[in-house]
Design an enzyme around this catalytic site. Structure first.
Site, PDB file in Angstrom:
ATOM      1  N   GLU A 261     -30.552   8.290  38.392  1.00 55.27           N
ATOM      2  CA  GLU A 261     -29.136   8.480  37.990  1.00 55.27           C
ATOM      3  C   GLU A 261     -28.525   7.180  37.475  1.00 55.27           C
ATOM      4  O   GLU A 261     -27.357   6.879  37.724  1.00 55.27           O
ATOM      5  CB  GLU A 261     -28.331   9.085  39.139  1.00 55.27           C
ATOM      6  CG  GLU A 261     -28.772  10.499  39.438  1.00 55.27           C
ATOM      7  CD  GLU A 261     -27.858  11.276  40.369  1.00 55.27           C
ATOM      8  OE1 GLU A 261     -26.683  10.915  40.495  1.00 55.27           O
ATOM      9  OE2 GLU A 261     -28.347  12.260  40.937  1.00 55.27           O
TER      10      GLU A 261
HETATM   11  C1  LIG Z   1     -37.781  10.768  42.354  1.00 51.25           C
HETATM   12  C2  LIG Z   1     -37.259  10.826  40.966  1.00 51.25           C
HETATM   13  C3  LIG Z   1     -36.409  11.853  40.584  1.00 51.25           C
HETATM   14  C4  LIG Z   1     -35.940  11.928  39.272  1.00 51.25           C
HETATM   15  N1  LIG Z   1     -35.188  13.009  38.869  1.00 51.25           N
HETATM   16  C5  LIG Z   1     -34.895  13.161  37.552  1.00 51.25           C
HETATM   17  C6  LIG Z   1     -34.278  14.352  37.058  1.00 51.25           C
HETATM   18  O1  LIG Z   1     -33.960  15.268  37.811  1.00 51.25           O
HETATM   19  N2  LIG Z   1     -34.076  14.465  35.727  1.00 51.25           N
HETATM   20  C7  LIG Z   1     -34.408  13.481  34.850  1.00 51.25           C
HETATM   21  O2  LIG Z   1     -34.192  13.638  33.649  1.00 51.25           O
HETATM   22  N3  LIG Z   1     -34.954  12.320  35.290  1.00 51.25           N
HETATM   23  C8  LIG Z   1     -35.228  12.151  36.609  1.00 51.25           C
HETATM   24  N4  LIG Z   1     -35.827  11.001  37.059  1.00 51.25           N
HETATM   25  C9  LIG Z   1     -36.027   9.905  36.134  1.00 51.25           C
HETATM   26  C10 LIG Z   1     -35.152   8.727  36.469  1.00 51.25           C
HETATM   27  O3  LIG Z   1     -33.827   8.984  36.112  1.00 51.25           O
HETATM   28  C11 LIG Z   1     -35.769   7.519  35.748  1.00 51.25           C
HETATM   29  O4  LIG Z   1     -36.833   7.090  36.578  1.00 51.25           O
HETATM   30  C12 LIG Z   1     -34.794   6.417  35.499  1.00 51.25           C
HETATM   31  O5  LIG Z   1     -33.927   6.796  34.485  1.00 51.25           O
HETATM   32  C13 LIG Z   1     -35.512   5.150  35.062  1.00 51.25           C
HETATM   33  O6  LIG Z   1     -36.399   5.424  34.033  1.00 51.25           O
HETATM   34  P1  LIG Z   1     -37.903   4.868  34.120  1.00 51.25           P
HETATM   35  O7  LIG Z   1     -38.423   5.144  35.470  1.00 51.25           O
HETATM   36  O8  LIG Z   1     -38.673   5.374  32.970  1.00 51.25           O
HETATM   37  O9  LIG Z   1     -37.705   3.322  34.007  1.00 51.25           O
HETATM   38  P2  LIG Z   1     -37.602   2.454  32.673  1.00 51.25           P
HETATM   39  O10 LIG Z   1     -36.475   2.918  31.823  1.00 51.25           O
HETATM   40  O11 LIG Z   1     -38.939   2.344  32.066  1.00 51.25           O
HETATM   41  O12 LIG Z   1     -37.200   1.069  33.322  1.00 51.25           O
HETATM   42  C14 LIG Z   1     -38.109   0.283  34.118  1.00 51.25           C
HETATM   43  C15 LIG Z   1     -37.307  -0.877  34.694  1.00 51.25           C
HETATM   44  O13 LIG Z   1     -36.726  -1.629  33.620  1.00 51.25           O
HETATM   45  C16 LIG Z   1     -35.309  -1.673  33.747  1.00 51.25           C
HETATM   46  N5  LIG Z   1     -34.736  -1.590  32.409  1.00 51.25           N
HETATM   47  C17 LIG Z   1     -34.895  -0.633  31.484  1.00 51.25           C
HETATM   48  N6  LIG Z   1     -34.191  -0.909  30.382  1.00 51.25           N
HETATM   49  C18 LIG Z   1     -33.562  -2.078  30.620  1.00 51.25           C
HETATM   50  C19 LIG Z   1     -32.683  -2.891  29.850  1.00 51.25           C
HETATM   51  N7  LIG Z   1     -32.260  -2.560  28.638  1.00 51.25           N
HETATM   52  N8  LIG Z   1     -32.237  -4.028  30.411  1.00 51.25           N
HETATM   53  C20 LIG Z   1     -32.601  -4.387  31.664  1.00 51.25           C
HETATM   54  N9  LIG Z   1     -33.430  -3.661  32.421  1.00 51.25           N
HETATM   55  C21 LIG Z   1     -33.905  -2.514  31.908  1.00 51.25           C
HETATM   56  C22 LIG Z   1     -34.953  -0.476  34.619  1.00 51.25           C
HETATM   57  O14 LIG Z   1     -33.740  -0.673  35.305  1.00 51.25           O
HETATM   58  C23 LIG Z   1     -36.139  -0.431  35.564  1.00 51.25           C
HETATM   59  O15 LIG Z   1     -35.948  -1.351  36.594  1.00 51.25           O
HETATM   60  C24 LIG Z   1     -36.294  10.915  38.350  1.00 51.25           C
HETATM   61  C25 LIG Z   1     -37.134   9.883  38.757  1.00 51.25           C
HETATM   62  C26 LIG Z   1     -37.629   9.835  40.032  1.00 51.25           C
HETATM   63  C27 LIG Z   1     -38.582   8.725  40.404  1.00 51.25           C
END
Ligand SMILES: Cc1cc2nc3c(=O)[nH]c(=O)nc-3n(C[C@H](O)[C@H](O)[C@H](O)COP(=O)(O)OP(=O)(O)OC[C@H]3O[C@@H](n4cnc5c(N)ncnc54)[C@H](O)[C@@H]3O)c2cc1C
Length: 638
Positions: free
Chosen positions: A441
């Site tokens: 979120e």
């Molecule tokens: C248990 C669980 C439930 C979830 N439920 C849902 C759901 O119901 N629906 C849905 O659509 N998604 C869901 N998600 C997805 C979740 O919202 C994403 O994991 C989250 O948005 C982060 O995306 P990512 O994991 O791909 O991380 P990434 O975007 O790849 O980021 C990796 C790291 O880099 C950081 N980062 C990324 N971009 C930047 C930037 N520009 N500047 C600085 N730091 C940055 C992030 O903060 C993070 O620490 C879920 C994930 C999990 C693990």
């Protein structure tokens, strides 16, 4: 208060994207286009501009007796269900929520807490919904996630906000009765950045359907849902002569041909999350299932999350209160080195911080929730993001501290504790369950960028055009003149020593007045610091994530202090003087003093830091220039 010049007739892009990479530009343009751009400044937004308009948040809201009674009736039943029928450890161990528990939740109306009664829901307020999240959060992370993903981001919330009457009639009664829903945005290459979305929806020639193809990752509730909201790219549109990507939100039924759950995902915690990978192959989605309008999907997602984000901090308050409850009992009971461990300063310090932080996050969340109750369309973007950022980070510290206070027992599973005759206190489960809160979120990093964008917005409106090389010179010069006029009055005001002080005396604070005076002063100091950083870094400020993060953290602490002082004032003047807690001023003072220390540290960091050298070092680490740091281990990647 908002004496900012009107934006030019054709505002053009606020942010100069000319020096960005194609990927950065696409991400920036997409999120900018979806951003709500309300001009009215909220209390939290005003703080970054040096304003201190206490009348917008004072007095601290009290739930009306009617609203509270309505909530109490439901919460009492929910509490009984949790206590008597929900074994959170068993759910964690088996990875399944028993069907009778889901059915009972549905019977109570827990899947339609905020759904208006005319559509079969309970029609409760945001405050009561937050109270339910708190109760759930204190007991079972898996149930919290089930209810919250369904209601805060799944079908009900976007439908209440943007649904047509026909959509509401069709879907709200179903989801309120207990048909589980979900929200699917994330993909393998789409985490925080939706511009890379690969799921596509193409219109059929007869204009009746969109054909949906793609794969969504980590869709919470996805493996159990009957209906979900799916974000997909639809054909680009030409806007101002440029082709613009479009993201559209669709309501999709899981039993439609072409919808498949490929895999149920498993995690460190939240073992019973019904989270899956969902594939769409030539799914025919009727056009009437588009939410809001074609191309408005990101706005649906962002606006849904604006209030949806308040559920997580509320649930965090519940989890943190449970930690305090466990820690207090153990710190009294456990004797080591001749005294209860709570008498040792190192443990007492953890307890004091826990209590103060819980009071703060509850105050912030209640303040933001009440704004939604007073005005459904209230702009709570900033407040909700601040609550989410602050509460999820504080709760992680609190659960970690609770584990530390319980010592070895904090690390032991509830089942093992029980098997050897001790109470099955599941802090180990709570630690695993709550780790995700700073990631989903909106991760903490993304929340800081989001708040920073809002923080800079008034300045961008005034001055960005002057520095934007994508605009004609004439526009740049005219914008520069307007900006000079604005800053020639705004900047000197940020040095006035007494601004905002009269409101504090007017509102007669017995406690917290000196802290609020500090907030008023520090708002102006923060506004000056932001302005100086803009002068120093110009358009490149956007890349100074650590610096912006410090400003965001200062603003968030100031918001927390304000909420704490306002709530303290309210609680110290209760209707029934028996409810008065004589020790509350000490708690408020303690919280504000700890917040001041953190703020001072952030300001020191603005002046003196190792950010640039740290960044350069990280790039060298990325380029594998410190191979020796990874030697002598079993390597998993090269
Ligand atoms: C248990 C669980 C439930 C979830 N439920 C849902 C759901 O119901 N629906 C849905 O659509 N998604 C869901 N998600 C997805 C979740 O919202 C994403 O994991 C989250 O948005 C982060 O995306 P990512 O994991 O791909 O991380 P990434 O975007 O790849 O980021 C990796 C790291 O880099 C950081 N980062 C990324 N971009 C930047 C930037 N520009 N500047 C600085 N730091 C940055 C992030 O903060 C993070 O620490 C879920 C994930 C999990 C693990």
């Amino acid at each position: 208060m908002n004496n900012i010049p009107a934006p030019p007739e054709e505002p053009g892009p606020l942010i100069d994207t000319s020096e960005m990479s194609a990927g950065q530009r696409a991400a920036m343009e997409l999120t900018e286009a979806a951003r709500e751009s309300g001009d009215a400044r909220t209390f939290a937004g005003g703080m970054f501009m040096g304003e201190f308009n206490l009348s917008t948040v004072h007095p601290f809201p009290v739930q009306s007796a009617g609203d509270r009674d309505q909530g109490d009736a439901f919460l009492k039943q929910l509490e009984t269900l949790l206590r008597e029928k929900v074994d959170a450890d068993e759910i964690d161990r088996t990875g399944e929520i028993p069907r009778p528990v889901i059915d009972e939740l549905a019977r109570l109306g827990a899947f339609g807490i905020k759904v208006p009664t005319e559509y079969g829901g309970l029609g409760l307020s945001q405050t009561n919904y937050c109270r339910a999240a708190m109760l759930l959060g204190s007991w079972c992370g898996n149930l919290t996630a089930l209810i919250s993903a369904h209601q805060s981001i799944g079908v009900p919330q976007p439908l209440i906000l943007f649904g047509t009457e026909a959509q509401k009639q069709k879907y709200l009664p179903r989801v309120a009765r207990g048909e589980i829903s979900a929200f699917a945005l994330t993909e393998t290459n789409v985490g925080s950045d939706p511009a890379a979305m690969a799921t596509r929806a193409e219109p059929t020639p007869d204009g009746k359907y969109f054909i949906l193809n793609g794969e969504k990752l980590w869709c919470t509730n996805g493996t159990k849902a009957g209906v979900i909201v799916v974000m997909a790219k639809t054909p680009p549109k030409v806007v101002n002569g440029k082709s613009k990507d479009q993201i559209t939100a669709f309501i999709v039924e899981m039993d439609w041909a072409g919808v498949e759950v490929l895999h149920r995902c498993h995690f460190m915690g939240l073992k019973a999350l019904y989270n899956g990978v969902i594939r769409f192959t030539n799914v025919h989605v009727p056009c009437e299932n588009i939410l809001l309008a074609e191309g408005k999907g990101l706005r649906v997602a962002l606006t849904t999350l604006d209030t949806g984000r308040l559920t997580l901090p509320a649930a965090c308050v519940g989890a943190a209160k449970r930690c305090l409850n466990i820690s207090r009992a153990w710190a009294n009971e456990r004797k080591q080195w001749g005294a209860p461990i709570g008498k040792h300063a190192a443990i007492a310090d953890k307890l004091a911080r826990m209590a103060a932080d819980i009071f703060a996050m509850e105050s912030m969340t209640l303040l933001a929730a009440s704004r939604v109750d007073h005005d459904k369309h209230a702009d709570v973007r900033l407040e909700a993001a601040m609550c989410k950022l602050w509460a999820t980070e504080a709760t992680w510290r609190i659960v970690n501290d609770a584990v530390q206070i319980r010592g070895g027992r904090g690390y032991e599973t509830a089942a093992s504790l029980k098997a050897r005759g001790e109470p099955g206190i599941a802090l180990e489960r709570m630690l695993r369950d709550c780790r995700i809160n700073t990631i989903f979120e909106g991760s903490s990093e993304i929340m800081r960028l989001f708040i920073a964008r809002e923080m800079l917005d008034p300045h961008l409106k005034v001055s960005a055009a002057a520095l934007n090389s994508q605009l004609p010179l004439r526009r740049q010069l005219s914008a520069a003149t307007k900006a000079a006029i604005f800053y020639s009055t705004w900047y000197p005001k940020q040095w006035l020593p007494f601004a905002g002080q009269f409101q504090i005396s007017d509102f007669k604070f017995q406690i917290g007045a000196r802290h609020l005076r500090y907030v008023a002063r520090t708002n102006r100091r923060l506004a000056r610091a932001i302005f100086h950083a803009m002068l120093r870094h110009g358009p490149k400020l956007e890349r100074e994530q650590l610096l912006l993060g410090r400003f965001v953290d200062i603003g968030t602490e100031l918001f927390a202090m304000t909420a704490v002082c306002l709530r303290g004032k309210r609680l110290l003047n209760p209707v029934n003087s028996m409810d008065k807690n004589e020790d509350l001023p000490g708690l408020i003072d303690y919280f504000c003093n700890t917040a001041r220390l953190r703020i001072a540290q952030h300001f020191r960091g603005v002046r003196r830091n190792v950010d640039p050298t740290g960044y350069r070092l990280a790039q060298k680490v990325l380029a594998d220039r410190f191979e020796e740091l990874e030697s002598g281990i079993v390597q998993t990647s090269k």
